[in-house]
Design a protein around this motif. Sequence first.
Motif, PDB file in Angstrom:
ATOM      1  N   GLY A  51       4.966  -4.725   5.756  1.00  0.00           N
ATOM      2  CA  GLY A  51       4.895  -4.204   4.533  1.00  0.00           C
ATOM      3  C   GLY A  51       5.336  -5.258   3.450  1.00  0.00           C
ATOM      4  N   ASN A  52       6.028  -6.438   3.865  1.00  0.00           N
ATOM      5  CA  ASN A  52       6.558  -7.323   2.696  1.00  0.00           C
ATOM      6  C   ASN A  52       7.017  -8.601   3.339  1.00  0.00           C
ATOM      7  OD1 ASN A  52       9.174  -8.346   1.040  1.00  0.00           O
ATOM      8  ND2 ASN A  52       7.498  -7.842  -0.159  1.00  0.00           N
ATOM      9  N   PHE A  53       6.363  -9.713   2.651  1.00  0.00           N
ATOM     10  CA  PHE A  53       7.122 -10.884   3.119  1.00  0.00           C
ATOM     11  C   PHE A  53       7.663 -11.638   1.871  1.00  0.00           C
ATOM     12  CE2 PHE A  53       3.131 -10.336   5.725  1.00  0.00           C
ATOM     13  CZ  PHE A  53       3.808 -10.864   6.925  1.00  0.00           C
ATOM     14  N   GLY A  54       8.916 -12.228   2.077  1.00  0.00           N
ATOM     15  CA  GLY A  54       9.570 -12.903   1.214  1.00  0.00           C
ATOM     16  C   GLY A  54      10.416 -12.342  -0.001  1.00  0.00           C
ATOM     17  N   GLY A  55      10.272 -10.802   0.135  1.00  0.00           N
ATOM     18  CA  GLY A  55      10.541 -10.073  -0.917  1.00  0.00           C
ATOM     19  C   GLY A  55       9.914 -10.235  -2.345  1.00  0.00           C
ATOM     20  N   ASN A  56       8.705 -10.475  -2.017  1.00  0.00           N
ATOM     21  CA  ASN A  56       7.788 -10.575  -3.215  1.00  0.00           C
ATOM     22  C   ASN A  56       7.278  -9.425  -3.932  1.00  0.00           C
ATOM     23  OD1 ASN A  56       5.197 -12.544  -1.118  1.00  0.00           O
ATOM     24  ND2 ASN A  56       7.128 -13.291  -2.322  1.00  0.00           N
ATOM     25  N   SER A  57       7.348  -9.405  -5.297  1.00  0.00           N
ATOM     26  CA  SER A  57       6.818  -8.230  -6.104  1.00  0.00           C
ATOM     27  C   SER A  57       5.383  -7.995  -6.235  1.00  0.00           C
ATOM     28  CB  SER A  57       7.288  -8.553  -7.528  1.00  0.00           C
ATOM     29  OG  SER A  57       8.650  -8.887  -7.426  1.00  0.00           O
ATOM     30  N   PHE A  58       4.819  -7.212  -5.597  1.00  0.00           N
ATOM     31  CA  PHE A  58       3.517  -6.911  -5.208  1.00  0.00           C
ATOM     32  C   PHE A  58       3.013  -5.593  -4.721  1.00  0.00           C
ATOM     33  CE2 PHE A  58      -0.862  -8.114  -4.188  1.00  0.00           C
ATOM     34  CZ  PHE A  58      -1.198  -9.141  -5.362  1.00  0.00           C
ATOM     35  N   LEU A  59       2.252  -4.861  -5.358  1.00  0.00           N
ATOM     36  CA  LEU A  59       1.783  -3.691  -4.767  1.00  0.00           C
ATOM     37  C   LEU A  59       0.950  -3.793  -3.698  1.00  0.00           C
ATOM     38  CD1 LEU A  59       0.706  -1.683  -8.249  1.00  0.00           C
ATOM     39  CD2 LEU A  59       2.914  -2.046  -7.077  1.00  0.00           C
ATOM     40  N   SER A  60       1.469  -3.415  -2.438  1.00  0.00           N
ATOM     41  CA  SER A  60       0.629  -3.643  -1.183  1.00  0.00           C
ATOM     42  C   SER A  60       1.279  -2.657  -0.272  1.00  0.00           C
ATOM     43  CB  SER A  60       0.897  -4.807  -0.509  1.00  0.00           C
ATOM     44  OG  SER A  60       2.308  -5.147  -0.217  1.00  0.00           O
ATOM     45  N   GLY A  61       0.425  -2.011   0.586  1.00  0.00           N
ATOM     46  CA  GLY A  61       0.567  -1.055   1.771  1.00  0.00           C
ATOM     47  C   GLY A  61      -0.578  -0.478   1.914  1.00  0.00           C
ATOM     48  N   PRO A  62      -1.407  -0.646   2.959  1.00  0.00           N
ATOM     49  CA  PRO A  62      -2.685   0.067   3.353  1.00  0.00           C
ATOM     50  C   PRO A  62      -2.538   1.638   3.836  1.00  0.00           C
ATOM     51  CG  PRO A  62      -2.532  -1.216   5.049  1.00  0.00           C
ATOM     52  CD  PRO A  62      -1.210  -1.317   4.075  1.00  0.00           C
ATOM     53  N   VAL A  63      -2.373   2.467   2.991  1.00  0.00           N
ATOM     54  CA  VAL A  63      -1.842   3.862   3.157  1.00  0.00           C
ATOM     55  C   VAL A  63      -2.772   4.623   4.213  1.00  0.00           C
ATOM     56  CG1 VAL A  63      -1.867   6.187   2.547  1.00  0.00           C
ATOM     57  CG2 VAL A  63      -0.982   4.349   0.774  1.00  0.00           C
ATOM     58  N   LYS A  64      -4.145   4.691   4.125  1.00  0.00           N
ATOM     59  CA  LYS A  64      -4.745   5.251   4.949  1.00  0.00           C
ATOM     60  C   LYS A  64      -4.954   4.424   6.259  1.00  0.00           C
ATOM     61  CE  LYS A  64      -9.658   6.639   5.801  1.00  0.00           C
ATOM     62  NZ  LYS A  64     -11.178   6.444   4.977  1.00  0.00           N
ATOM     63  N   LEU A  65      -5.155   3.138   6.464  1.00  0.00           N
ATOM     64  CA  LEU A  65      -4.978   2.404   7.637  1.00  0.00           C
ATOM     65  C   LEU A  65      -3.553   2.785   8.301  1.00  0.00           C
ATOM     66  CD1 LEU A  65      -6.465   0.124   9.525  1.00  0.00           C
ATOM     67  CD2 LEU A  65      -5.179  -1.562   8.018  1.00  0.00           C
ATOM     68  N   VAL A  66      -2.661   2.652   7.648  1.00  0.00           N
ATOM     69  CA  VAL A  66      -1.108   2.656   8.496  1.00  0.00           C
ATOM     70  C   VAL A  66      -1.192   4.306   9.000  1.00  0.00           C
ATOM     71  CG1 VAL A  66       1.185   3.371   7.937  1.00  0.00           C
ATOM     72  CG2 VAL A  66       0.154   1.229   7.292  1.00  0.00           C
ATOM     73  N   SER A  67      -1.724   5.199   8.295  1.00  0.00           N
ATOM     74  CA  SER A  67      -1.707   6.555   8.755  1.00  0.00           C
ATOM     75  C   SER A  67      -2.422   6.704  10.024  1.00  0.00           C
ATOM     76  CB  SER A  67      -2.147   7.438   7.714  1.00  0.00           C
ATOM     77  OG  SER A  67      -2.026   8.998   8.315  1.00  0.00           O
ATOM     78  N   GLU A  68      -3.897   6.056  10.015  1.00  0.00           N
ATOM     79  CA  GLU A  68      -4.793   6.148  11.348  1.00  0.00           C
ATOM     80  C   GLU A  68      -4.216   5.591  12.512  1.00  0.00           C
ATOM     81  OE1 GLU A  68      -8.768   6.664   8.448  1.00  0.00           O
ATOM     82  OE2 GLU A  68      -8.455   4.541   9.644  1.00  0.00           O
ATOM     83  N   ARG A  69      -3.632   4.203  12.300  1.00  0.00           N
ATOM     84  CA  ARG A  69      -3.165   3.399  13.429  1.00  0.00           C
ATOM     85  C   ARG A  69      -1.893   3.886  13.985  1.00  0.00           C
ATOM     86  NH1 ARG A  69      -3.995  -3.137  12.371  1.00  0.00           N
ATOM     87  NH2 ARG A  69      -6.212  -3.058  12.258  1.00  0.00           N
ATOM     88  N   LEU A  70      -0.952   4.650  13.116  1.00  0.00           N
ATOM     89  CA  LEU A  70       0.223   5.032  13.526  1.00  0.00           C
ATOM     90  C   LEU A  70      -0.190   6.603  14.487  1.00  0.00           C
ATOM     91  CD1 LEU A  70       3.078   5.136  14.101  1.00  0.00           C
ATOM     92  CD2 LEU A  70       3.328   5.673  11.805  1.00  0.00           C
ATOM     93  N   ALA A  71      -1.122   7.338  13.893  1.00  0.00           N
ATOM     94  CA  ALA A  71      -1.692   8.432  14.660  1.00  0.00           C
ATOM     95  C   ALA A  71      -2.242   8.221  16.078  1.00  0.00           C
ATOM     96  CB  ALA A  71      -2.540   9.350  13.630  1.00  0.00           C
ATOM     97  N   ASP A  72      -2.994   7.005  15.994  1.00  0.00           N
ATOM     98  CA  ASP A  72      -3.514   6.495  17.227  1.00  0.00           C
ATOM     99  C   ASP A  72      -2.561   6.016  18.357  1.00  0.00           C
ATOM    100  OD1 ASP A  72      -5.669   5.682  19.005  1.00  0.00           O
ATOM    101  OD2 ASP A  72      -4.966   3.670  18.365  1.00  0.00           O
TER     102      ASP A  72
END
Length: 727
Positions: free
Chosen positions: A397-418
């Motif tokens: 989810g985060n590298f270096g404490g960067n301030s950036f909007l990131s996080g693939p909601v759909k991909l995370v949901s699908e991969r974790l369910a799988d």
Amino acid sequence: MKKIFSVLLFLVVICQIRAEDTNITTMRKMTQRLFPQQASFFDFRLLNDTSTDTFTIKSEGNKIIISGNNANSMAVGLNHYLKNYCLTTISWYKDDPIELPKPLPNIPAEVTIKANVPTRFFLNYCTFGYSMTWWKWSDWEHFIDWMALNGINMPLAITGQEAIWYKVWSKLGLTDEEIRGYFTGPAHLPWHRMCNLDGWQSPLPKEWLSSQAELQEQIVAREREFNMQPVLPAFAGHVPAALKRVYPNIKTSRVSEWGGFADQYRCTFLNPMDSLYAIIQKEYLTEQTRLYGTNHIYGIDPFNEIDPPSWDADSLGMMAKHIYESVAAVDPKAIWLQMTWLFYADIKHWTTPRIKSYLRSVPQDKLILLDYFCEYTEIWKQTDSYFGQPYLWCYLGNFGGNSFLSGPVKLVSERLADALKNGGSNLKGVGSTLEGIDLNQFMYEFVLDKAWNSGQTDKEWFLKLADRRTGKVSPEARKAWEILAEKVYIQPAQVGQGTLTNARPCLKGNGHWTTKPTIEYQPKDLVEAWRLLLLVKDCQRDSYEFDLVNIGRQVLGNYFNVVRDEFTLAYEAGDIMMMKNRGDKMREILADLDKLVSCHPTFSLNKWITDARDMGHDAASKNYYEMNARSLITIWGDSYHLTDYANRSWAGLTNQYYSVRWDRFINEVIKAVEKKKAFDEEAFFNESRMYENEWVNPSNRINYNEGGDGIKLARQIYKKYAKEIIR
């Protein structure tokens, strides 16, 4: 016989009461810390079924009854109630307010939820540098509450280890100078611990050793109250080079170059087959257990971003075998926890046969693997589910404490369910391995909630998220978060990320790999989500203000990229008037960005610097800690290789570091065109490097312009930029 049975029964009952009292007392203390005025409205009860982590919540009169098989499950139940009925988010930062409705809402029908997995892991070695370096007990106390509320039961706990290493190395014959010169400055200790870096900004002050040891005692004690199993470190082979002075015949090797640092900062690795290895392991674990206790789970990561002494598969297997045996000889119940970032970071060398030899040389179920960056690469799918060894699916989810909007909601949901469905019986849990505590807290809560069988769909989850960010049901907020979840949060975090405002100035691209401003979404979608949130009326929630500032920060950062490109086109056309126009616009964006982030304390350099200085006891030590703190988030090290890796859009850093670089750049480029010369990028790079190295000196005072109404200012900035951004 009846008398003996009665005595045994009495003892069992007493033990159950004590266990119940401990769990319930822990929860009562938590509610007193978090919301003392409403704490009396909560009752906690212990469930008898302990086969699976479970909680139930229900109303009885004016009381909210939360039951669980232990304090950790009860905490998750409490958070479920707060999020879904009170529409309240508990921030992981201690200074963010907790806003509860009055009276507390009733629960219409009893809710029972069980855990999908037994283990929920959290943290990363790097988090202890990028976010937690200067934390005091008050920060940790609140953060441990947050971890419990989100079901974490296996946190990484590596604070305070240098005090133990100081005793071990002293016992083995090293001097104070050799030991403290081997350590790095506090903010860089995570990379020292991972055998990447020695001696940078050393010597480590003695006061640091004792204060962190005391802090670690508090941390692990509180984590255990919440039924967590802290992952403590063990010896992974990293030794001071000076150890050769005392033991000239030991088998050591200098590790490969790391991070662009000069040769003098390279680390030394002791071969696990050397007889001294097991001796050091025993000395370290014995002292650590005496001070901090043990839950028998040890983090050991010998080859993180460095080469092992040999790439021979059998040799790798032998090293793993000896590492484990050295720990098991001290603690027969020991389990080795290993992050698998190394398999991702050096996929060329970590081939399948080498990985298999390394993993299978440790006894079955005595090794737990953290599949480190699953939103990008799932190693479990490339290694036959880690060849049967237990593993955890982790979101980074985060590298270096960067301030950036990131996080693939759909991909995370699908991969974790799988993974939960097809990951095999050796998938033991989920977790997060974030490098820094960032601006996307909801993404980690989204992942951790999936460790529990709540029955919520993703759509329902985000509707509730929208409600609790504003404290009410708002059609505008719900639509905004629908856009964010479906159209904006679609990309994983990148290694080296940041809006162009934070990058070293350049005419094209982003100047350096550590500040990638790349976005995969359409900027107009983010602007539309911001517009909708701004339409919410009569809302003064801190979380709402945070969201307006955070999204506005990203909108301005994205737009800055467009204006810089227009500046470059004007440069290439030799259009000085347009260059000045676009240069002024870039300055204006930076100024407005700093004003906006100044409105919320999460976006301030002030706490980072103030907390660092608070570690010192006199002017010299305070300046040392401040210099170390400034270095990590700017120049990072002794070469430009990692410069700006830990960039973040903070008030104070934006207007007195990033803006100064861009102002100088704009002036130099315009001056070059006025003289009918090409802009000398190399000369500017060298000047920038000099400026950056000078800036980390605490003698360069930082002035903070904090405060203001973030909601009001966000509306003003949107009105000012909307037409030109959307054009």
